[in-house]
Design a protein around this motif. Structure first.
Motif, mmCIF file in Angstrom:
data_model
loop_
_atom_site.group_PDB
_atom_site.id
_atom_site.type_symbol
_atom_site.label_atom_id
_atom_site.label_comp_id
_atom_site.label_asym_id
_atom_site.label_seq_id
_atom_site.Cartn_x
_atom_site.Cartn_y
_atom_site.Cartn_z
ATOM 1 N N LEU A 1 114.943 -25.926 29.211
ATOM 2 C CA LEU A 1 115.518 -24.589 29.344
ATOM 3 C C LEU A 1 115.660 -24.201 30.820
ATOM 4 C CD1 LEU A 1 113.230 -22.132 30.028
ATOM 5 C CD2 LEU A 1 112.430 -22.824 27.775
ATOM 6 N N GLY B 1 120.445 -23.145 26.060
ATOM 7 C CA GLY B 1 119.158 -22.785 26.628
ATOM 8 C C GLY B 1 118.421 -21.765 25.781
ATOM 9 N N CYS C 1 118.918 -25.652 31.913
ATOM 10 C CA CYS C 1 120.059 -24.836 31.475
ATOM 11 C C CYS C 1 120.250 -23.613 32.366
ATOM 12 C CB CYS C 1 119.870 -24.406 30.015
ATOM 13 S SG CYS C 1 119.989 -25.756 28.815
ATOM 14 N N CYS C 2 119.142 -22.942 32.695
ATOM 15 C CA CYS C 2 119.228 -21.732 33.522
ATOM 16 C C CYS C 2 119.770 -22.040 34.914
ATOM 17 C CB CYS C 2 117.857 -21.075 33.637
ATOM 18 S SG CYS C 2 117.252 -20.332 32.111
ATOM 19 N N ILE D 1 117.454 -15.356 29.439
ATOM 20 C CA ILE D 1 118.582 -16.247 29.145
ATOM 21 C C ILE D 1 119.679 -15.502 28.405
ATOM 22 C CG2 ILE D 1 119.288 -18.329 27.901
ATOM 23 C CD1 ILE D 1 116.570 -19.508 28.415
#
Length: 441
Positions: A23, A182, A26-27, A87
């Motif tokens: 994750l 994410g 993804c961020c 997110i």
């Protein structure tokens, strides 16, 4: 009774830790992709580098303010829920950029992106530190930073590809899909309800077991689903257990953690290097007429992967200032190659190797210094301050680089980047704790 110090090499990897890395990837792929892609997107709309720099500053200030206030929230609540909220905001702001028109509305979308990015990445960094065994904290932070560092290279390359498609707003559609992925990962990475599966010396497990022990002393029966502390002795290695559970109200809501400054200060000074790389290296290559300028980021990503995979050999064993010496040397070599980039595309692309090294070493190194110098119950605030310094260094530099690029050319900016590298190294000699400045153990 088992002593947690008996195992000198506790298990580092767990499903939760892998999900946190994913994750984080993804961020940062979204955040850095938005930063680099937006500059090219605006250039295609007829705007100069100065506007791209200003909007990058808007993003960075929003992220910095979010970090400043979210740290205490993380330290006093459920970190996983904060990640999910961050997110979601980041994804919403990215999707909004695909449909809005005009600079005012576009600025609002950049504000949302900055807030979401700041909240999610601060919480993710704290979650990673909380689930890692303390004996391998530096190594673990290095691996966690691997997701961050790779994303800082793959994200811009992916963004440059998307912005080159028709329509160019595919940039924001594609990155919003990354954000959705994410979000799904974050929903499955809620470690607070699975703390019994964490390493015995991880900060969050120690916190929960200490709380159980205190509840037992007060006459409250522990939950049948929890692990008792009779098999683990934390008092010898972690004498601060009672203090962790009985923090004062002042500590809980203090948004500034000064003990993280030894890592935050060198990071803030070196960050303009990353700001130039993320925001303008691709644009620099494109300006030179190189058709594969995006490969700069791919090459740097490979370089980061390699250095992070071998980081266990130096991150927790080699004095921090010695490691910083190598990082700064790689950064200077990268800049020298960028200055020579007009002589050929291979030189430009090869500079990505050393950009990957300076980024892949210095970022987890300074974060590790900040975290190790701070008690576990303040890691949320410590990570917030470290990442705040990161945002300020990149954000304000992006405006300066944009103005210098438009006024004097890219090569003048590159020379200024070298000055930042040297200044960061000097600051590390001054502010690193004594134990991190030793050349020998």
């Amino acid at each position: 009774m088992r002593n947690i110090g008996k195992d000198d090499h506790p298990k580092l990897w767990s499903l939760i830790f892998v999900l946190i890395i994913a994750l984080t990837f993804c961020c940062f792929a979204m955040g850095q992709g938005l930063n680099s892609g937006t500059s090219v997107f605006l250039a295609g709309q007829g705007y100069g580098a100065s506007l791209a720099g200003v909007l990058a500053l808007v993003f960075s200030i929003a992220a910095a303010l979010a970090r400043l206030f979210i740290g205490p929230v993380i330290d006093n609540g459920k970190c996983s829920l904060v990640i999910i909220a961050g997110i979601a905001i980041l994804t919403a702001g990215t999707a909004l950029s695909a449909v809005v028109q005009g600079i005012p509305l576009f600025t609002i979308s950049r504000l949302l992106q900055g807030v979401g990015f700041g909240v999610a990445t601060t919480a993710a960094a704290t979650a990673a530190a909380s689930v890692l065994p303390q004996e391998r904290l530096g190594e673990g932070i290095g691996y966690h930073g691997l997701g961050q560092a790779i994303a800082m290279s793959i994200g811009p390359a992916f963004a440059l590809y998307l912005v080159g498609t028709d329509p160019s707003t595919n940039l924001y559609v594609g990155l919003a899909l990354v954000g959705f992925a994410g979000l799904v990962i974050a929903l499955n990475a809620r470690y607070e309800s699975k703390w019994q599966t964490l390493p015995s010396s991880s900060a969050y497990r120690i916190k929960m077991e200490t709380r159980l022990e205190l509840d037992s002393k007060d006459g409250q029966a522990p939950s049948p689903t929890t692990v008792t502390t009779s098999e683990t002795n934390h008092s010898e290695k972690y004498p601060e257990g009672d203090q962790v559970s009985k923090r004062t109200l002042r500590d809980s809501f203090n948004i500034f953690e000064p003990r993280a400054l030894p890592g935050a200060i060198p990071q803030m000074i070196i960050c303009p290097t990353f700001g130039f790389g993320v925001f303008f290296a691709g644009l620099y290559g494109t300006t030179l007429g190189y058709t594969h300028a995006g490969l700069f980021y791919t090459i740097s990503a490979v370089s980061m992967i390699i250095i992070r995979m071998i980081s266990k050999h130096f991150m927790d064993t080699v004095p921090a200032i010695k490691t910083m010496t190598g990082a700064v040397a790689c950064g200077i070599l990268c800049c020298l190659m960028l200055l020579a980039a007009p002589y050929g595309e291979p030189v430009f692309l090869a500079s990505g190797i050393f950009y990957g090294l300076v980024t892949g070493i210095s970022m987890p190194l300074n974060q590790s210094v900040a975290v190790k110098n701070t008690p576990p119950e303040r890691w949320g605030a410590a990570n917030a301050l470290y990442l705040l310094a990161n945002d300020l260094g990149i954000g304000f530099a992006s405006v300066i680089w944009g103005v210098i690029n438009d006024s004097f050319g890219f090569q003048t900016s590159i020379v200024c980047v070298i000055v930042c590298l040297i200044a960061s190294y000097a600051s590390a000699w001054i502010v690193y704790p004594a134990r991190d400045k030793r050349w020998r153990h």
